[in-house]
Design a protein around this motif. Structure first.
Motif, PDB file in Angstrom:
ATOM      1  N   ASP A 162      -6.844   2.208   0.617  1.00 28.03           N
ATOM      2  CA  ASP A 162      -5.635   3.014   0.421  1.00 28.03           C
ATOM      3  C   ASP A 162      -5.978   4.357  -0.218  1.00 28.03           C
ATOM      4  O   ASP A 162      -6.510   4.405  -1.333  1.00 28.03           O
ATOM      5  CB  ASP A 162      -4.658   2.230  -0.464  1.00 28.03           C
ATOM      6  CG  ASP A 162      -3.304   2.907  -0.585  1.00 28.03           C
ATOM      7  OD1 ASP A 162      -3.154   4.035  -0.084  1.00 28.03           O
ATOM      8  OD2 ASP A 162      -2.407   2.303  -1.199  1.00 28.03           O
ATOM      9  N   ASP A 187      -4.574   5.065  -3.764  1.00 27.41           N
ATOM     10  CA  ASP A 187      -5.105   4.289  -4.883  1.00 27.41           C
ATOM     11  C   ASP A 187      -6.480   4.858  -5.241  1.00 27.41           C
ATOM     12  O   ASP A 187      -7.400   4.838  -4.431  1.00 27.41           O
ATOM     13  CB  ASP A 187      -5.223   2.815  -4.486  1.00 27.41           C
ATOM     14  CG  ASP A 187      -5.659   1.927  -5.632  1.00 27.41           C
ATOM     15  OD1 ASP A 187      -6.744   2.172  -6.190  1.00 27.41           O
ATOM     16  OD2 ASP A 187      -4.917   0.975  -5.975  1.00 27.41           O
ATOM     17  N   GLU A 240      -9.494   2.410  -4.787  1.00 27.77           N
ATOM     18  CA  GLU A 240      -9.810   2.133  -3.381  1.00 27.77           C
ATOM     19  C   GLU A 240     -10.368   3.379  -2.694  1.00 27.77           C
ATOM     20  O   GLU A 240     -11.242   3.276  -1.824  1.00 27.77           O
ATOM     21  CB  GLU A 240      -8.573   1.632  -2.643  1.00 27.77           C
ATOM     22  CG  GLU A 240      -8.132   0.233  -3.050  1.00 27.77           C
ATOM     23  CD  GLU A 240      -7.110  -0.363  -2.089  1.00 27.77           C
ATOM     24  OE1 GLU A 240      -7.095   0.047  -0.911  1.00 27.77           O
ATOM     25  OE2 GLU A 240      -6.337  -1.229  -2.521  1.00 27.77           O
ATOM     26  N   ARG A 258      -5.229  -3.891   7.699  1.00 28.31           N
ATOM     27  CA  ARG A 258      -4.157  -2.924   7.514  1.00 28.31           C
ATOM     28  C   ARG A 258      -4.155  -2.008   8.727  1.00 28.31           C
ATOM     29  O   ARG A 258      -5.208  -1.533   9.153  1.00 28.31           O
ATOM     30  CB  ARG A 258      -4.373  -2.100   6.238  1.00 28.31           C
ATOM     31  CG  ARG A 258      -4.304  -2.909   4.954  1.00 28.31           C
ATOM     32  CD  ARG A 258      -4.704  -2.063   3.743  1.00 28.31           C
ATOM     33  NE  ARG A 258      -4.675  -2.831   2.506  1.00 28.31           N
ATOM     34  CZ  ARG A 258      -5.087  -2.367   1.316  1.00 28.31           C
ATOM     35  NH1 ARG A 258      -5.559  -1.118   1.231  1.00 28.31           N
ATOM     36  NH2 ARG A 258      -5.042  -3.137   0.249  1.00 28.31           N
ATOM     37  N   THR A 292       0.837  -1.195   0.000  1.00 33.63           N
ATOM     38  CA  THR A 292       0.000   0.000   0.000  1.00 33.63           C
ATOM     39  C   THR A 292       0.876   1.250   0.000  1.00 33.63           C
ATOM     40  O   THR A 292       2.017   1.227   0.459  1.00 33.63           O
ATOM     41  CB  THR A 292      -0.912   0.021   1.238  1.00 33.63           C
ATOM     42  OG1 THR A 292      -0.101  -0.063   2.419  1.00 33.63           O
ATOM     43  CG2 THR A 292      -1.876  -1.157   1.211  1.00 33.63           C
ATOM     44  N   LYS A 340      -1.067  -5.058  -0.867  1.00 35.04           N
ATOM     45  CA  LYS A 340      -2.285  -4.563  -1.514  1.00 35.04           C
ATOM     46  C   LYS A 340      -3.224  -5.712  -1.853  1.00 35.04           C
ATOM     47  O   LYS A 340      -4.449  -5.560  -1.840  1.00 35.04           O
ATOM     48  CB  LYS A 340      -1.925  -3.800  -2.799  1.00 35.04           C
ATOM     49  CG  LYS A 340      -1.244  -2.462  -2.574  1.00 35.04           C
ATOM     50  CD  LYS A 340      -0.906  -1.778  -3.874  1.00 35.04           C
ATOM     51  CE  LYS A 340      -2.140  -1.330  -4.616  1.00 35.04           C
ATOM     52  NZ  LYS A 340      -2.810  -0.177  -3.953  1.00 35.04           N
TER      53      LYS A 340
END
Length: 550
Positions: free
Chosen positions: A164, A167, A170, A231, A8, A22
């Motif tokens: 994330d 990203d 995401e 995470r 990430t 990820k």
């Protein structure tokens, strides 16, 4: 060892402290477990809160005013205590371990509190208003409020952390997370407001208040089993200490001139922030006095954080200060929303609860119709309104967080107007010797649900996204604090209205027998407060400038 591309980009790590993958961590497979956890937690807390006013009046024989005041104060505590959990999470322990600690408090105290809800005849009575049961029950209730309060900001922001920010795909999904998080907790609200309240009404409060303990155990289990795929954001140290350092450093340098070039202000070298788990923030032109904390006046200052702060540290404080006017408007909003668990219930208890086939609807169960409304509006908003608004605004989320919050504030005016109109009609029917059906309350509860989908989700998403990465739990707790302060404001308003309207021997607007009072005037007062609050919000929102990151 994983390559950089496989990890990430937001600095998150896995359970063992390595950079998070990820592919194997986070996203919906992890965040869905936090949603299940929040669902079970909400079933537990709402099964207590939804029928608490009835328990206080029917079992402990409190007055309508005292019950409404006590419920509002208790709800306020459950939304102020998140500050403690959020501070622990952001500063030292992280969201995961902080949540587990408060889960332990929640389940132990909940199990104990359920025992004291048994028949009050077995408890010693010390006076007409105070008993042993009163004291132990309220102690347990407030400890439950602290336990749940410490969980909520940690688990909700922890669920959002599974996506994330760096990203684009995401990041878009994170917006949907908040929608479906509210969708699921309102399913929990519906279950608690129907099934569990029915159990309380028919099998006693001992069993009805004991069931939440089972759901808390389910919440702990669902949260814990996802440990390997979560995470984790690394705690960045005390955000309150960093804020104080900026204020102290800026005050010491109050006579120092600011450079015309903001690039001359002190910042940590490299692409990463000096604050663990955070990212660099761009310099902004607001609150320029605070920039003096980042002015380098001597080399000796470089090792003293109370004399010299980075631009990012200064911007963190600016973000919080900038959000405060928006934050304040939430207090009035939630003082209005607090009525659906107090005065709305008292209104419903005076109405005809018999429906088709002679089936009786408890007033507390009808209050769950707002949950039905949320369950209806979330998919409509996520699947219909967002795509339509996206084409009009060009915003990937459809509406910005502030636009969504503002729409919810407008709907809160409609909520109180609908409640006032219903109460005016109910009083007319009652004075004519008739009885109005409780189903007339459905529109106001339906509007409450619509308002929640817009305002509550928009608010929590705004505070999460605008917060510096190292302060997200704290900012989520600040959003929840508006709920708590709103409940306290509601309690104060109820008390003030009762005092003003009973002077001279009057029965008051919120009378013991609502047929003798004027609850409709109280609702119109709150509608006026909501309208004024909406005007203030629009002014503040137009002046707000979003943060910028590197």
């Amino acid at each position: 060892m994983q390559s950089t591309l496989e990890c990430t980009g937001d600095g998150s790590v896995c359970f063992r402290g390595h950079p998070a993958s990820k592919k194997h961590t986070g996203k919906w497979k992890a965040s869905s477990l936090t949603i299940v956890c929040l669902f079970c937690s909400y079933v537990a807390i709402s099964s207590i809160s939804k029928n608490l006013v009835s328990y206080l009046t029917n079992v402990l024989h409190e007055t309508n005013v005292a019950a409404a005041r006590n419920v509002s104060a208790w709800q306020g505590t459950s939304f102020i205590s998140p500050l403690v959990g959020a501070f622990m999470a952001d500063s030292y322990l992280g969201k995961y371990w902080t949540a587990l600690i408060f889960f332990t408090i929640f389940i132990v105290v909940s199990a104990t509190s359920s025992l004291v809800s048994i028949d009050p005849q077995v408890w010693p009575v010390w006076s007409d208003t105070i008993s042993c049961q009163h004291i132990i029950l309220f102690f347990g209730l407030y400890m439950v409020a602290i336990g749940y309060g410490g969980i909520k900001p940690c688990v909700s922001s922890f669920g959002a952390d599974q996506f994330d920010d760096t990203d684009a795909v995401e990041k878009t999904k994170k917006g949907s997370f908040f929608n479906w998080f509210y969708f699921c907790i309102n399913i929990g609200s519906l279950i608690s407001g129907t099934v569990l309240i029915w159990v309380q009404e028919n099998y006693g409060y001992g069993i009805g208040f004991g069931i939440p303990t089972f759901f808390i155990a389910l919440a702990i289990g669902s949260f814990f089993i996802g440990s390997e795929i979560y995470r984790f954001q690394i705690p960045g140290g005390s955000p309150l200490t960093r804020a104080c350092q900026v204020v102290v450093a800026a005050t010491r340098k109050r006579k120092v001139d600011l450079p015309d070039d903001s690039s001359l202000l002190y910042e940590f070298d490299g692409k990463t922030s000096a604050i663990e788990g955070s990212c660099k923030l761009e310099h902004s032109s607001e609150f320029r006095f605070l920039d003096k904390a980042a002015v380098i006046s001597s080399d000796e200052e470089l090792s003293d954080p109370w004399r010299l702060c980075t631009v990012t540290q200064v911007e963190e404080l600016k973000v919080i200060v900038g959000m405060l006017p928006i934050w304040a408007t939430g207090i009035v909003y939630f003082s209005v929303l607090a009525q659906f668990s107090s005065t709305f219930l008292e209104q419903g208890r005076t109405m005809n609860t018999q429906v088709v086939g002679g089936f009786a609807i408890p007033a507390a169960s009808l209050a769950s119709f707002d949950a039905v409304s949320v369950i209806f509006w979330v998919p409509v908003y996520d699947r219909v309104l967002v795509p339509a608004a996206r084409r009009l605004t060009g915003n990937a989320r459809g509406l910005s967080e502030l636009q969504r919050f503002g729409a919810g504030l407008f709907l809160s005016v409609m909520v109180m107007a609908a409640a006032a109109l219903v109460e005016t009609r109910r009083l007319a029917v009652a004075h004519a010797g008739g009885e109005m059906s409780i189903l007339w309350q459905i529109p106001q509860y339906f509007l409450v649900g619509a308002s929640v989908v817009f305002a509550c989700v928009g608010q929590i998403e705004f505070f999460y996204n605008e917060a510096p990465r190292s302060m997200r739990s704290l900012c989520s707790a600040l959003a929840l604090l508006t709920v708590g302060l709103g409940s306290y404001v509601s309690s104060v308003v109820v008390t003030a209205v009762d005092w003003l309207t009973t002077r001279g021997g009057g029965v008051g607007w919120i009378a013991e027998d609502l047929d003798d009072g004027h609850l409709d005037r109280f609702f119109w007062l709150l509608a006026a407060m909501s309208a004024l609050n909406l005007v203030v919000f629009v002014y503040c929102a137009r002046r707000y400038k979003c943060k910028k990151v590197f």
